[in-house]
Design a protein around this motif. Structure first.
Motif, mmCIF file in Angstrom:
data_model
loop_
_atom_site.group_PDB
_atom_site.id
_atom_site.type_symbol
_atom_site.label_atom_id
_atom_site.label_comp_id
_atom_site.label_asym_id
_atom_site.label_seq_id
_atom_site.Cartn_x
_atom_site.Cartn_y
_atom_site.Cartn_z
ATOM 1 N N ILE A 101 -0.091 2.836 0.288
ATOM 2 C CA ILE A 101 1.306 2.499 0.006
ATOM 3 C C ILE A 101 1.910 1.925 1.287
ATOM 4 C CG2 ILE A 101 3.557 3.350 -0.742
ATOM 5 C CD1 ILE A 101 1.984 5.686 -2.074
ATOM 6 N N ALA A 102 2.335 0.668 1.239
ATOM 7 C CA ALA A 102 2.908 -0.006 2.398
ATOM 8 C C ALA A 102 4.410 0.279 2.461
ATOM 9 C CB ALA A 102 2.652 -1.499 2.309
ATOM 10 N N HIS A 103 4.855 0.974 3.511
ATOM 11 C CA HIS A 103 6.252 1.388 3.619
ATOM 12 C C HIS A 103 7.118 0.405 4.394
ATOM 13 C CE1 HIS A 103 5.343 5.241 1.851
ATOM 14 N NE2 HIS A 103 4.342 5.389 2.695
ATOM 15 N N LYS A 104 6.656 -0.023 5.565
ATOM 16 C CA LYS A 104 7.464 -0.935 6.376
ATOM 17 C C LYS A 104 6.547 -1.827 7.200
ATOM 18 C CE LYS A 104 8.104 2.298 10.213
ATOM 19 N NZ LYS A 104 9.059 2.984 11.048
ATOM 20 N N GLN A 105 7.123 -2.878 7.770
ATOM 21 C CA GLN A 105 6.333 -3.836 8.545
ATOM 22 C C GLN A 105 5.699 -3.163 9.751
ATOM 23 O OE1 GLN A 105 8.812 -7.147 9.573
ATOM 24 N NE2 GLN A 105 8.746 -8.011 7.509
ATOM 25 N N GLY A 106 4.477 -3.582 10.031
ATOM 26 C CA GLY A 106 3.757 -3.051 11.174
ATOM 27 C C GLY A 106 2.263 -3.089 10.938
ATOM 28 N N GLU A 107 1.549 -2.361 11.807
ATOM 29 C CA GLU A 107 0.100 -2.314 11.705
ATOM 30 C C GLU A 107 -0.378 -0.873 11.700
ATOM 31 O OE1 GLU A 107 -1.801 -4.704 14.666
ATOM 32 O OE2 GLU A 107 -0.610 -6.470 14.175
ATOM 33 N N ALA A 108 -1.428 -0.627 10.952
ATOM 34 C CA ALA A 108 -2.047 0.692 10.883
ATOM 35 C C ALA A 108 -3.550 0.494 10.798
ATOM 36 C CB ALA A 108 -1.538 1.473 9.668
ATOM 37 N N ILE A 109 -4.278 1.567 10.976
ATOM 38 C CA ILE A 109 -5.731 1.528 10.872
ATOM 39 C C ILE A 109 -6.150 2.532 9.812
ATOM 40 C CG2 ILE A 109 -7.924 1.854 12.070
ATOM 41 C CD1 ILE A 109 -6.412 1.278 14.691
ATOM 42 N N LEU A 110 -7.042 2.109 8.917
ATOM 43 C CA LEU A 110 -7.613 3.001 7.906
ATOM 44 C C LEU A 110 -8.994 3.426 8.368
ATOM 45 C CD1 LEU A 110 -6.743 1.083 4.621
ATOM 46 C CD2 LEU A 110 -5.424 2.863 5.777
ATOM 47 N N TYR A 111 -9.251 4.733 8.270
ATOM 48 C CA TYR A 111 -10.551 5.278 8.636
ATOM 49 C C TYR A 111 -11.200 5.838 7.378
ATOM 50 C CZ TYR A 111 -8.716 5.018 13.376
ATOM 51 O OH TYR A 111 -8.182 4.570 14.559
ATOM 52 N N PHE A 112 -12.387 5.334 7.032
ATOM 53 C CA PHE A 112 -13.138 5.783 5.869
ATOM 54 C C PHE A 112 -14.308 6.635 6.350
ATOM 55 C CE2 PHE A 112 -10.986 2.012 4.460
ATOM 56 C CZ PHE A 112 -10.654 2.264 3.140
ATOM 57 N N GLY A 113 -14.522 7.751 5.663
ATOM 58 C CA GLY A 113 -15.642 8.615 6.026
ATOM 59 C C GLY A 113 -15.680 9.852 5.163
ATOM 60 N N ASN A 114 -16.260 10.916 5.694
ATOM 61 C CA ASN A 114 -16.387 12.185 4.988
ATOM 62 C C ASN A 114 -15.059 12.932 5.017
ATOM 63 O OD1 ASN A 114 -17.153 14.618 3.877
ATOM 64 N ND2 ASN A 114 -18.715 15.071 5.398
ATOM 65 N N LYS A 115 -14.595 13.367 3.862
ATOM 66 C CA LYS A 115 -13.309 14.061 3.747
ATOM 67 C C LYS A 115 -13.208 15.247 4.700
ATOM 68 C CE LYS A 115 -10.466 16.544 0.403
ATOM 69 N NZ LYS A 115 -10.301 16.909 -1.003
ATOM 70 N N TYR A 116 -14.310 15.904 4.964
ATOM 71 C CA TYR A 116 -14.279 17.142 5.725
ATOM 72 C C TYR A 116 -14.261 16.953 7.234
ATOM 73 C CZ TYR A 116 -15.235 18.703 1.081
ATOM 74 O OH TYR A 116 -15.143 18.899 -0.266
#
Length: 132
Positions: A101-116
């Motif tokens: 969900i994109a809230h406001k302008q800017g940059e973020a990083i998504l990290y994919f991996g093991n939930k735990y």
């Protein structure tokens, strides 16, 4: 013949209960020289990941995603089921669907991996998100 047809239908139904994951974000990724980027607009919601809770399970590994800046782009994961056969999350056991969900302008990083153990140091895939 009716027995064979019934057997095939029953087997098909139970095969829909297999564990699996759909990495939906891959269709939105743009590859750059610096890595992978997803461009979204403010207020946009984008499916990132769908995980099916089926047989034989994940045995300690459960696909997940986190955001480095939840105030810019947050992750919302909810339990779900798909009515479409052979599509995660499953019809029988259900699973989880995660949206960005994109809230406001800017940059973020998504990290994919093991939930735990996924965090900013332990991840499998890192994707930049630019919210315009």
């Amino acid at each position: 013949m009716k027995t064979n047809l019934l057997g095939i239908l029953l087997l098909t139904y139970f095969l829909q209960g297999c564990a699996g994951a759909r990495y939906s974000y891959l269709t939105e990724v743009e590859k750059t020289t610096d890595g992978q980027v997803i461009n979204v607009n403010t207020g946009q919601t984008l499916e990132l990941l769908a995980v099916g809770n089926g047989f034989p399970g994940y045995w300690g590994y459960y696909p997940w995603v986190i955001s480095s800046s939840a105030n810019i782009a947050s992750i919302d994961c909810k339990a779900a089921r798909s009515i479409v056969p052979f599509r995660e999350p499953g019809v029988l056991f259900g699973g989880t669907v995660c949206h960005l969900i994109a809230h406001k302008q800017g940059e973020a990083i998504l990290y994919f991996g093991n939930k735990y153990n996924v965090n900013e140091e332990h991840y499998e895939v890192k994707v930049d998100v630019v919210v315009k």
